[in-house]
Every structure is written in structure tokens, then in C-alpha cells.
Design a protein around this motif. Structure first.
Motif, mmCIF file in Angstrom:
data_model
loop_
_atom_site.group_PDB
_atom_site.id
_atom_site.type_symbol
_atom_site.label_atom_id
_atom_site.label_comp_id
_atom_site.label_asym_id
_atom_site.label_seq_id
_atom_site.Cartn_x
_atom_site.Cartn_y
_atom_site.Cartn_z
ATOM 1 N N MET A 1 34.665 37.455 41.490
ATOM 2 C CA MET A 1 33.783 38.461 41.297
ATOM 3 C C MET A 1 34.492 39.392 40.289
ATOM 4 N N ALA A 2 33.776 40.018 39.365
ATOM 5 C CA ALA A 2 34.355 41.033 38.773
ATOM 6 C C ALA A 2 34.604 42.027 39.460
ATOM 7 N N GLY A 6 28.133 44.790 40.262
ATOM 8 C CA GLY A 6 27.190 45.639 40.959
ATOM 9 C C GLY A 6 27.249 47.234 40.710
ATOM 10 N N ASN A 7 28.310 47.619 39.939
ATOM 11 C CA ASN A 7 28.542 48.868 39.960
ATOM 12 C C ASN A 7 28.209 49.310 38.495
ATOM 13 N N ALA A 11 21.967 48.206 38.824
ATOM 14 C CA ALA A 11 21.982 47.924 40.060
ATOM 15 C C ALA A 11 21.642 48.927 41.120
ATOM 16 N N TRP A 12 22.113 50.230 40.721
ATOM 17 C CA TRP A 12 22.158 51.464 41.604
ATOM 18 C C TRP A 12 20.847 51.978 41.660
ATOM 19 N N THR A 13 20.126 51.888 40.592
ATOM 20 C CA THR A 13 18.641 52.210 40.524
ATOM 21 C C THR A 13 17.626 51.325 41.451
ATOM 22 N N ALA A 14 18.088 50.136 41.087
ATOM 23 C CA ALA A 14 17.260 49.250 41.859
ATOM 24 C C ALA A 14 17.393 48.942 43.134
ATOM 25 N N VAL A 15 18.646 49.314 43.727
ATOM 26 C CA VAL A 15 19.269 49.356 45.130
ATOM 27 C C VAL A 15 18.450 50.473 45.653
ATOM 28 N N GLY A 16 18.447 51.745 44.999
ATOM 29 C CA GLY A 16 17.989 53.102 45.625
ATOM 30 C C GLY A 16 16.402 52.871 45.711
ATOM 31 N N LEU A 59 17.513 46.645 28.836
ATOM 32 C CA LEU A 59 17.602 47.869 27.899
ATOM 33 C C LEU A 59 19.188 48.331 27.845
ATOM 34 N N GLY A 60 20.261 47.521 28.365
ATOM 35 C CA GLY A 60 21.649 47.846 28.262
ATOM 36 C C GLY A 60 22.046 48.660 29.483
ATOM 37 N N PHE A 61 21.416 48.994 30.655
ATOM 38 C CA PHE A 61 22.047 49.526 31.495
ATOM 39 C C PHE A 61 22.781 48.808 32.604
ATOM 40 N N ASN A 62 23.118 47.600 32.272
ATOM 41 C CA ASN A 62 23.684 46.565 33.092
ATOM 42 C C ASN A 62 25.241 46.546 32.759
ATOM 43 N N SER A 63 25.918 47.420 32.039
ATOM 44 C CA SER A 63 27.169 47.279 31.876
ATOM 45 C C SER A 63 27.784 48.631 32.341
ATOM 46 N N SER A 64 28.889 48.589 33.028
ATOM 47 C CA SER A 64 29.753 49.620 33.613
ATOM 48 C C SER A 64 30.881 50.118 32.551
ATOM 49 N N ASP A 65 31.137 51.319 32.325
ATOM 50 C CA ASP A 65 32.105 51.849 31.174
ATOM 51 C C ASP A 65 33.132 52.463 31.995
ATOM 52 N N HIS A 66 33.913 51.524 32.784
ATOM 53 C CA HIS A 66 35.059 51.965 33.600
ATOM 54 C C HIS A 66 36.320 51.999 32.829
#
Length: 66
Positions: A1-2, A6-7, A11-16, A59-66
Motif C-alpha cells: 500500500m502507498a 486513503g488519506n 476518502a475522508w468525506t466518504a468516511v465522514g 472530480l480529482g479529489f482522490n489525490s493527496s498533495d503531501h
């Protein structure tokens, strides 16, 4: 896993949203007598979480910019 698995905002919106549905359903089950309408509202809210995740991912909200 990366490392950021899930971060993401999607993912956070769906879990909430799913947790909100579980809380609403749990409150309905604690009522005497059981509030079936509120229970079904909680189930519907929880089920909406997965399609919401898919839409947010597209819509592109599935990428984390860490």
C-alpha cells in the motif's frame, strides 16, 4: 500500500458521511420503540457515501498533495 493510502479528501468525506449514517441509524435503534423511518434515513445516508466517493474521485479529489 502507498504511504498516503486513503488519506485523500474524497476518502475522508466518504468516511465522514458513512459514519454520520451509522450514528443516525444507531440513534434510531436506541429509541423505544425503534424509529424505523430514522433507521432507513441512516441506512440511506451510509449507502450514499460510496457513490459520493466515486464522484469526488472523478472530480480529482482522490489525490493527496503531501
Amino acid at each position: 500500500m502507498a504511504a498516503g493510502h486513503g488519506n485523500t479528501p474524497a476518502a475522508w468525506t466518504a468516511v465522514g458521511i458513512a459514519m454520520l449514517g451509522f450514528v443516525v441509524g444507531s440513534v434510531a435503534l436506541l429509541q423505544v420503540p425503534t424509529q424505523m423511518t430514522l433507521l432507513w434515513i441512516g441506512i440511506i445516508i451510509a449507502v450514499i457515501a460510496f457513490p459520493l466517493f466515486l464522484v469526488l474521485s472523478k472530480l480529482g479529489f482522490n489525490s493527496s498533495d503531501h
